[in-house]
Write a protein that holds these residues in place. Sequence first.
Motif, PDB file in Angstrom:
ATOM      1  N   THR A   1       1.869   6.820  -6.701  1.00 24.17           N
ATOM      2  CA  THR A   1       0.802   7.772  -7.017  1.00 24.17           C
ATOM      3  C   THR A   1       1.270   9.204  -6.795  1.00 24.17           C
ATOM      4  OG1 THR A   1      -0.888   6.157  -6.411  1.00 24.17           O
ATOM      5  CG2 THR A   1      -1.572   8.453  -6.473  1.00 24.17           C
ATOM      6  N   VAL A   2       1.957   9.442  -5.681  1.00 24.81           N
ATOM      7  CA  VAL A   2       2.462  10.784  -5.391  1.00 24.81           C
ATOM      8  C   VAL A   2       3.506  11.194  -6.420  1.00 24.81           C
ATOM      9  CG1 VAL A   2       3.781  12.154  -3.722  1.00 24.81           C
ATOM     10  CG2 VAL A   2       1.912  10.694  -2.938  1.00 24.81           C
TER      11      VAL A   2
ATOM     12  N   VAL B   1      -6.435   6.190  -1.855  1.00 19.90           N
ATOM     13  CA  VAL B   1      -5.059   5.694  -1.815  1.00 19.90           C
ATOM     14  C   VAL B   1      -4.451   5.978  -0.440  1.00 19.90           C
ATOM     15  CG1 VAL B   1      -2.749   5.919  -2.820  1.00 19.90           C
ATOM     16  CG2 VAL B   1      -4.753   5.936  -4.302  1.00 19.90           C
ATOM     17  N   LEU B   2      -4.695   7.175   0.080  1.00 26.48           N
ATOM     18  CA  LEU B   2      -4.204   7.514   1.422  1.00 26.48           C
ATOM     19  C   LEU B   2      -4.867   6.633   2.482  1.00 26.48           C
ATOM     20  CD1 LEU B   2      -4.217  11.405   1.165  1.00 26.48           C
ATOM     21  CD2 LEU B   2      -2.228   9.905   1.164  1.00 26.48           C
TER      22      LEU B   2
ATOM     23  N   ALA C   1       0.834  -1.203   0.000  1.00 26.54           N
ATOM     24  CA  ALA C   1       0.000   0.000   0.000  1.00 26.54           C
ATOM     25  C   ALA C   1       0.869   1.253   0.000  1.00 26.54           C
ATOM     26  CB  ALA C   1      -0.933   0.001   1.208  1.00 26.54           C
ATOM     27  N   TYR C   2       1.951   1.223   0.772  1.00 18.23           N
ATOM     28  CA  TYR C   2       2.867   2.368   0.800  1.00 18.23           C
ATOM     29  C   TYR C   2       3.494   2.577  -0.573  1.00 18.23           C
ATOM     30  CZ  TYR C   2       6.926   5.236   1.666  1.00 18.23           C
ATOM     31  OH  TYR C   2       7.876   6.231   1.585  1.00 18.23           O
TER      32      TYR C   2
ATOM     33  N   PRO D   1       0.117  19.878  -9.733  1.00 18.26           N
ATOM     34  CA  PRO D   1      -0.046  18.425  -9.675  1.00 18.26           C
ATOM     35  C   PRO D   1      -1.433  18.035  -9.183  1.00 18.26           C
ATOM     36  CG  PRO D   1       1.403  19.203  -7.924  1.00 18.26           C
ATOM     37  CD  PRO D   1       1.101  20.377  -8.800  1.00 18.26           C
ATOM     38  N   ALA D   2      -1.895  16.887  -9.663  1.00 16.35           N
ATOM     39  CA  ALA D   2      -3.197  16.371  -9.229  1.00 16.35           C
ATOM     40  C   ALA D   2      -3.099  15.930  -7.773  1.00 16.35           C
ATOM     41  CB  ALA D   2      -3.592  15.190 -10.105  1.00 16.35           C
ATOM     42  N   LEU D   3      -4.211  15.994  -7.078  1.00 22.56           N
ATOM     43  CA  LEU D   3      -4.241  15.528  -5.699  1.00 22.56           C
ATOM     44  C   LEU D   3      -4.197  14.009  -5.667  1.00 22.56           C
ATOM     45  CD1 LEU D   3      -7.015  17.838  -4.231  1.00 22.56           C
ATOM     46  CD2 LEU D   3      -4.543  18.053  -3.966  1.00 22.56           C
TER      47      LEU D   3
END
Length: 76
Positions: free
Chosen positions: A23-24, A44-45, A16-17, A37-39
């Motif tokens: 993603t980030v 995901v968080l 998951a991390y 940048p997109a949020l």
Amino acid sequence: MPTAVLTDHERTAVQAYLRLLHTVRAAFDGPPDGAPPALVPPSVLAEAETALARAGLAGNEEGFFRMLGEWCPSAR
């Protein structure tokens, strides 16, 4: 250095991390036109936070990053 054998919850937390990390990175790498940048999607968080808590790693960053480094050295 001995290789750690992760529990199912620990492996899920690491995965998951890594999804969160990718993603980030993707959010900050794109778009090339100079737009902000997109949020990162809240889902995901939430997935990462839930997985960390189930593995008993919430608030234990040192232990988590040690496991992450042993399981996926390129993520350091």
